[in-house]
Design a protein around this motif. Structure first.
Motif, PDB file in Angstrom:
ATOM      1  N   LYS A 329      19.297 -46.847 -48.533  1.00  0.00           N
ATOM      2  CA  LYS A 329      19.857 -46.963 -49.884  1.00  0.00           C
ATOM      3  C   LYS A 329      20.888 -48.085 -49.959  1.00  0.00           C
ATOM      4  O   LYS A 329      20.923 -48.840 -50.948  1.00  0.00           O
ATOM      5  N   LEU A 330      21.725 -48.188 -48.931  1.00  0.00           N
ATOM      6  CA  LEU A 330      22.766 -49.218 -48.924  1.00  0.00           C
ATOM      7  C   LEU A 330      22.156 -50.612 -48.926  1.00  0.00           C
ATOM      8  O   LEU A 330      22.568 -51.482 -49.704  1.00  0.00           O
ATOM      9  N   TRP A 331      21.176 -50.840 -48.065  1.00  0.00           N
ATOM     10  CA  TRP A 331      20.551 -52.161 -47.985  1.00  0.00           C
ATOM     11  C   TRP A 331      19.787 -52.476 -49.265  1.00  0.00           C
ATOM     12  O   TRP A 331      19.765 -53.634 -49.703  1.00  0.00           O
ATOM     13  N   ALA A 332      19.156 -51.473 -49.876  1.00  0.00           N
ATOM     14  CA  ALA A 332      18.467 -51.693 -51.147  1.00  0.00           C
ATOM     15  C   ALA A 332      19.466 -52.085 -52.230  1.00  0.00           C
ATOM     16  O   ALA A 332      19.180 -52.951 -53.071  1.00  0.00           O
ATOM     17  N   TYR A 333      20.653 -51.458 -52.230  1.00  0.00           N
ATOM     18  CA  TYR A 333      21.680 -51.809 -53.216  1.00  0.00           C
ATOM     19  C   TYR A 333      22.119 -53.257 -53.050  1.00  0.00           C
ATOM     20  O   TYR A 333      22.204 -54.013 -54.035  1.00  0.00           O
ATOM     21  N   TYR A 334      22.398 -53.661 -51.814  1.00  0.00           N
ATOM     22  CA  TYR A 334      22.825 -55.038 -51.579  1.00  0.00           C
ATOM     23  C   TYR A 334      21.736 -56.030 -52.004  1.00  0.00           C
ATOM     24  O   TYR A 334      22.027 -57.092 -52.568  1.00  0.00           O
ATOM     25  N   ALA A 335      20.484 -55.692 -51.743  1.00  0.00           N
ATOM     26  CA  ALA A 335      19.388 -56.604 -52.078  1.00  0.00           C
ATOM     27  C   ALA A 335      19.181 -56.712 -53.581  1.00  0.00           C
ATOM     28  O   ALA A 335      18.936 -57.804 -54.110  1.00  0.00           O
ATOM     29  N   GLN A 336      19.298 -55.582 -54.300  1.00  0.00           N
ATOM     30  CA  GLN A 336      18.957 -55.564 -55.712  1.00  0.00           C
ATOM     31  C   GLN A 336      20.122 -55.940 -56.622  1.00  0.00           C
ATOM     32  O   GLN A 336      19.917 -56.590 -57.650  1.00  0.00           O
ATOM     33  N   TYR A 337      21.332 -55.581 -56.199  1.00  0.00           N
ATOM     34  CA  TYR A 337      22.457 -55.725 -57.117  1.00  0.00           C
ATOM     35  C   TYR A 337      23.505 -56.744 -56.671  1.00  0.00           C
ATOM     36  O   TYR A 337      24.467 -56.981 -57.397  1.00  0.00           O
ATOM     37  N   THR A 338      23.366 -57.352 -55.504  1.00  0.00           N
ATOM     38  CA  THR A 338      24.345 -58.328 -55.041  1.00  0.00           C
ATOM     39  C   THR A 338      23.635 -59.518 -54.409  1.00  0.00           C
ATOM     40  O   THR A 338      22.409 -59.517 -54.245  1.00  0.00           O
ATOM     41  N   SER A 339      24.430 -60.509 -54.032  1.00  0.00           N
ATOM     42  CA  SER A 339      23.919 -61.643 -53.259  1.00  0.00           C
ATOM     43  C   SER A 339      24.516 -61.650 -51.857  1.00  0.00           C
ATOM     44  O   SER A 339      24.425 -62.647 -51.147  1.00  0.00           O
ATOM     45  N   ASP A 340      25.124 -60.527 -51.457  1.00  0.00           N
ATOM     46  CA  ASP A 340      25.789 -60.415 -50.166  1.00  0.00           C
ATOM     47  C   ASP A 340      24.928 -59.638 -49.186  1.00  0.00           C
ATOM     48  O   ASP A 340      23.815 -59.207 -49.509  1.00  0.00           O
ATOM     49  N   VAL A 341      25.467 -59.424 -47.991  1.00  0.00           N
ATOM     50  CA  VAL A 341      24.808 -58.621 -46.975  1.00  0.00           C
ATOM     51  C   VAL A 341      25.754 -57.500 -46.567  1.00  0.00           C
ATOM     52  O   VAL A 341      26.982 -57.623 -46.728  1.00  0.00           O
ATOM     53  N   PRO A 342      25.242 -56.391 -46.043  1.00  0.00           N
ATOM     54  CA  PRO A 342      26.114 -55.296 -45.616  1.00  0.00           C
ATOM     55  C   PRO A 342      27.066 -55.747 -44.514  1.00  0.00           C
ATOM     56  O   PRO A 342      26.774 -56.701 -43.773  1.00  0.00           O
ATOM     57  N   PRO A 412      22.983 -47.163 -59.861  1.00  0.00           N
ATOM     58  CA  PRO A 412      23.632 -47.112 -58.548  1.00  0.00           C
ATOM     59  C   PRO A 412      24.933 -47.894 -58.518  1.00  0.00           C
ATOM     60  O   PRO A 412      25.108 -48.885 -59.239  1.00  0.00           O
ATOM     61  N   ALA A 413      25.847 -47.453 -57.659  1.00  0.00           N
ATOM     62  CA  ALA A 413      27.135 -48.127 -57.485  1.00  0.00           C
ATOM     63  C   ALA A 413      27.566 -47.990 -56.037  1.00  0.00           C
ATOM     64  O   ALA A 413      27.236 -47.008 -55.355  1.00  0.00           O
ATOM     65  N   LEU A 414      28.294 -49.001 -55.549  1.00  0.00           N
ATOM     66  CA  LEU A 414      28.823 -48.972 -54.188  1.00  0.00           C
ATOM     67  C   LEU A 414      30.161 -48.245 -54.208  1.00  0.00           C
ATOM     68  O   LEU A 414      31.101 -48.657 -54.891  1.00  0.00           O
ATOM     69  N   LEU A 415      30.276 -47.166 -53.450  1.00  0.00           N
ATOM     70  CA  LEU A 415      31.483 -46.345 -53.430  1.00  0.00           C
ATOM     71  C   LEU A 415      32.474 -46.879 -52.403  1.00  0.00           C
ATOM     72  O   LEU A 415      32.141 -47.693 -51.528  1.00  0.00           O
ATOM     73  N   ALA A 416      33.703 -46.395 -52.497  1.00  0.00           N
ATOM     74  CA  ALA A 416      34.771 -46.879 -51.626  1.00  0.00           C
ATOM     75  C   ALA A 416      34.513 -46.576 -50.160  1.00  0.00           C
ATOM     76  O   ALA A 416      34.979 -47.305 -49.270  1.00  0.00           O
ATOM     77  N   ASP A 417      33.790 -45.501 -49.873  1.00  0.00           N
ATOM     78  CA  ASP A 417      33.518 -45.146 -48.475  1.00  0.00           C
ATOM     79  C   ASP A 417      32.321 -45.900 -47.897  1.00  0.00           C
ATOM     80  O   ASP A 417      31.899 -45.623 -46.771  1.00  0.00           O
ATOM     81  N   GLY A 418      31.787 -46.840 -48.668  1.00  0.00           N
ATOM     82  CA  GLY A 418      30.675 -47.653 -48.179  1.00  0.00           C
ATOM     83  C   GLY A 418      29.314 -47.064 -48.430  1.00  0.00           C
ATOM     84  O   GLY A 418      28.303 -47.663 -48.040  1.00  0.00           O
ATOM     85  N   THR A 419      29.235 -45.925 -49.081  1.00  0.00           N
ATOM     86  CA  THR A 419      27.946 -45.335 -49.422  1.00  0.00           C
ATOM     87  C   THR A 419      27.576 -45.720 -50.846  1.00  0.00           C
ATOM     88  O   THR A 419      28.354 -46.331 -51.570  1.00  0.00           O
ATOM     89  N   VAL A 420      26.393 -45.318 -51.263  1.00  0.00           N
ATOM     90  CA  VAL A 420      25.871 -45.703 -52.573  1.00  0.00           C
ATOM     91  C   VAL A 420      25.597 -44.457 -53.396  1.00  0.00           C
ATOM     92  O   VAL A 420      24.985 -43.491 -52.895  1.00  0.00           O
ATOM     93  N   SER A 421      26.045 -44.478 -54.633  1.00  0.00           N
ATOM     94  CA  SER A 421      25.640 -43.432 -55.567  1.00  0.00           C
ATOM     95  C   SER A 421      24.324 -43.833 -56.222  1.00  0.00           C
ATOM     96  O   SER A 421      23.997 -45.010 -56.333  1.00  0.00           O
TER      97      SER A 421
END
Length: 841
Positions: A329-342, A412-421
């Protein structure tokens, strides 16, 4: 939006119809049997960055591109007594003219169940096969080339049945590994020239593979074989021969095989169930009728396609993210919603490559093939061969799409603890079905003045259905890759349907000028019309529901590829007992590819953008498209004696109207199109030598050189024009070397095989290469002879990739113009061990 469900009833009904066809064929045999009177003993990222197996393996003329108008995705998804007949011995590879034949005895030197194309590549100069698995069963991860042509550009037949291209999830035929059990092949030939006029194919640009099934034995009996190997692999094979059943000569065999192994990396398995049967009914002394049925059921958790950087930085065992769901889920969030990497992957992987990793992917392919054939001597000098066949297949294949969102859990959103909602991904599965019905009819005529005339025709109707579905993933759990795909869970993205009619005619005359010298001249006519495309598209509705879908490419229409005269000339001269000189010249045409609206590399796929629709681009393309053509020229010499055999071939190919997926327009108006992009020329040579210094010992060495260069001076990519003039063909090695040592002494057999594949360009500008590699295989066998009721009790040991080389083998889909930005490389299997016990009775 209409919620649709992949119907399992359709394939079941089609399967019953096909089985009914086979039963009807057997009924015909029974009627003829009762009438006969004489015994005869017969001599992702769609438009995104990742291509899951929901798209077709395309010829290397496709180009992976970055559409300018797509918001989330950044790379298009990558979406095959006649001088041409062979008389073979049971002991070794035999050649005649521009063809090579591989016998059953040669096939038995390799691990039981090995893909026949893999055996061809290990024994045939100019051929190259690579796969993700040791058996070579994964059509998604297979790559097969012969003298620059892929399995998508080479014709293939089985007992005269056209097999279509030999790629993944075949839309116009069936792969040989799913058409029948390898153990029941009697042999195979590979035409390294322009193919044969009487080998029916609408995709052939150069070369043809011909497979022949074994006949039932005259004496009742059977064979069993059990294999065990690395990664909990096992393979069971059994065959029963009826023997001659009655005075008319009726006989049959029935076979079953099951292959199962865990994946050598990641979670999942590979499994194949196969069955086939053949009935032979002589009709007096004037002919015979044969009925054949083949069944294949292949299931696999897929191996991950990689960039070269992913392979080098993450290692050969890097694969899908399963079972770490939170990481997926985390890697999918970075790929779909950002231009960064985990965190932790800076400088190691790009954002594109993060998107190439996903939770998992899988495939299920099921095939039913049946045919009734008849051979009759109509007159003293006229023979007839008829084949009527039906082929039905279904498939469900795909995987996690990191560029859509399961809507039930919000944005989806990136939470403060590094997980994804939420769940920034969903399961995307293609539900495909194919139905082929066709027949071939040939006549052979012994004419006056040493002329042998062959003529024939082929007609086929093919329906191809490709429906894309989305399934939500859950908040804390992923889908089951072998789920039942319940109707309540399915959300239709689009439905595609294509209907194709193919007609081919050929006429050839082989003139025996003097004993040992023949000249063949003939031509074929080919026309294929395909109508279809997207019937329904629900992209807008899905986007409104929160799936975050991106632009699709709905287009529909008709294309026809046709040529009335495609000539073929062949000369073959045997002289001074051991010498042969031959040449071969032919023109070929390839019909247009079709598959789905989202796959690049076809006239219907990957077109347009959000502003210029795919339909507009398709309509414009139809006015200017021309089918691909080749002229192939081959000249060769062969020396063959008991102690030494040697062959030298030189060949040249002119490739016209090469088709490719490209971008048109300026950088501000760039859109995807499918157009003719110019010529390619190919020059090459194959040299092979075999020595047999003592009885039972055979040492073969071959060397191949191929210089295939593009001639296009102007190709548009993202609004920029590039020249490909002088660049080498992608994915094909310039040099290959093969060595094979086989020694048989009494009951012992030893076989050692080594292959060298030089570096392969992986981009059209040749700025990135797949590294060269050596790969070796070892096989040992001991035949205990007869023990009790068992005959030919044999034990074999096979080791594949003997020295455990880490190398890139197969390549799936389109090539990039430049850069290491296209995850379409497969890492080959590591060293694996296989042991087999077999016996006849």
């Amino acid at each position: 939006m209409t919620v649709r469900r992949w119907s399992t009833q359709g394939p079941r009904i089609r399967a019953r119809l096909l089985r009914t066809t086979a039963i009807a064929g057997l009924a015909v045999v029974s009627v003829v049997s009762s009438a006969g009177a004489k015994v005869v003993t017969p001599a992702h990222k769609q438009h995104a960055k990742k291509a899951h197996p929901g798209t077709a393996a395309q010829p290397a003329t496709s180009i992976a591109m970055r559409p300018a108008a797509v918001q989330h995705p950044r790379r298009a998804a990558p979406v095959h007594e006649d001088p041409e007949a062979i008389q073979v011995e049971a002991s070794r590879v035999r050649s005649h003219g521009a063809e090579v034949a591989v016998t059953r005895a040669v096939m038995d030197r390799f691990v039981a169940g090995t893909n026949p194309m893999q055996i061809l590549s290990l024994t045939t100069p100019g051929a190259n096969f690579a796969s993700t698995d040791a058996f070579g069963l994964d059509t998604y991860g297979n790559t097969f080339y012969v003298r620059g042509f892929t399995q998508m550009q080479i014709g293939a037949t089985l007992d005269g049945i056209p097999l279509g291209t030999q790629g993944f999830a075949n839309n116009n035929g069936v792969s040989i590994t799913q058409a029948m059990i390898q153990d029941d092949l009697a042999g195979m030939t590979m035409s390294q020239g322009a193919g044969a006029l009487d080998s029916f194919s609408a995709q052939n640009l150069g070369g043809a593979m011909t497979y022949t099934t074994s006949d039932p034995k005259d004496k009742a009996g059977g064979k069993i074989s059990q294999t065990f190997g690395s990664y909990n692999a096992y393979r069971t094979y059994g065959r029963v021969d009826s023997g001659i059943l009655n005075p008319t000569g009726t006989k049959f065999y029935a076979s079953f095989a099951r292959t199962n192994t865990n994946l050598w990396k990641g979670q999942g398995y590979q499994s194949e169930l196969q069955a086939d049967a053949k009935v032979v009914q002589p009709v007096g002394d004037r002919g015979r009728i044969t009925a054949f049925f083949g069944y294949g059921n292949f299931t696999q958790g897929n191996y991950l396609t990689m960039t070269k950087n992913m392979w080098q930085k993450m290692g050969r065992y890097s694969t899908y993210l399963k079972p770490d769901y939170e990481k997926a889920k985390l890697w999918a969030y970075y790929a779909q919603y950002t231009s960064d990497v985990p965190p932790g992957y800076e400088g190691i992987l790009s954002n594109d490559e993060i998107g190439d990793y996903a939770w998992d992917a899988s495939q299920v392919q099921r095939t039913y093939l049946s045919a009734v054939t008849g051979h009759f001597d109509l007159f003293k000098n006229v023979a007839s061969d008829t084949v009527a066949y039906g082929d039905i297949s279904s498939a469900i294949h795909g995987g996690t799409n990191n560029f859509v969102t399961s809507p039930s859990y919000g944005v989806p959103a990136l939470l403060a603890d590094g997980t994804v909602s939420g769940v920034p991904m969903a399961l995307q599965m293609a539900h495909a079905a194919m139905r082929r019905l066709g027949f071939t009819q040939k006549f052979s005529i012994e004419a006056p003045h040493n002329n042998h005339i062959d003529t024939g025709l082929w007609y086929e109707n093919n329906q191809w259905i490709y429906n894309q579905r989305l399934y939500e993933d859950y908040l804390h759990d992923a889908h089951n890759w072998n789920s039942d795909f319940k109707p309540s869970q399915a959300h239709t993205w689009y439905d595609d349907t294509y209907n194709t009619n193919t007609f081919q005619f050929f006429l050839q005359d082989r003139w025996t000028i003097i004993p040992g010298m023949t000249l063949l001249a003939g031509f074929k006519s080919l026309t294929q019309t395909t109508h279809g495309g997207t019937k329904k598209d629900f992209t807008s509705q899905l986007d409104a529901e929160g799936w975050n879908t991106y632009y699709r490419h709905a287009a529909t229409g008709t294309l026809t590829a046709s040529s009335a005269f495609l000539p073929h000339f062949n000369f073959d001269y045997h002289f001074l007992d051991h010498h042969e000189f031959y040449w071969d010249i032919a023109e070929n045409m390839r019909a247009y590819d079709y598959y789905s609206q989202s796959g690049s590399g076809t006239a219907w796929g990957g077109l347009g953008n959000a502003k210029l629709t795919a339909q507009q681009v398709f309509d414009a393309n139809t006015k200017v498209l021309r089918p691909e053509r080749t002229w192939n020229y081959i000249v060769g010499y062969r020396y063959d004696s008991r102690i030494f055999s040697g062959t030298v071939d030189f060949y040249h190919t002119d490739y016209y109207n090469r088709l490719a997926s490209i971008t048109e327009g300026s950088s501000a108006t760039a859109h995807s199109a499918y157009l003719n992009v110019g010529r390619e020329t190919m020059n090459g040579a194959d040299v092979m030598a075999t020595v047999r210094p003592v009885r039972g010992l055979e040492i073969t060495n071959s060397f191949s050189w191929n210089d295939a260069q593009y001639q296009s001076r102007s190709i548009n990519y993202g609004g920029t024009t590039y020249s490909l003039k002088g660049k080498h063909q992608v994915y094909y090695p310039k040099f290959m070397y093969k060595a094979n040592l086989n020694y048989t002494w009494r009951q012992v057999m030893f076989n050692f095989n080594a292959n060298y594949i030089s570096s392969r360009p992986m981009t059209y500008l040749n700025d990135q290469y797949i590294p060269a590699y050596w790969v070796t295989n070892l096989n040992l066998a001991y035949n205990f002879g007869r023990i009790g009721f068992a005959q030919n009790l044999k034990a074999t040991l096979g080791v594949t990739n003997l020295f455990d080389k880490n190398y890139i083998g197969g390549v799936y889909g389109a090539a990039s113009v430049s850069g290491d930005d296209n995850a379409n490389l497969f890492v080959a299997a590591p060293r694996e061990y296989y042991g087999t016990i077999s016996a006849e009775f």
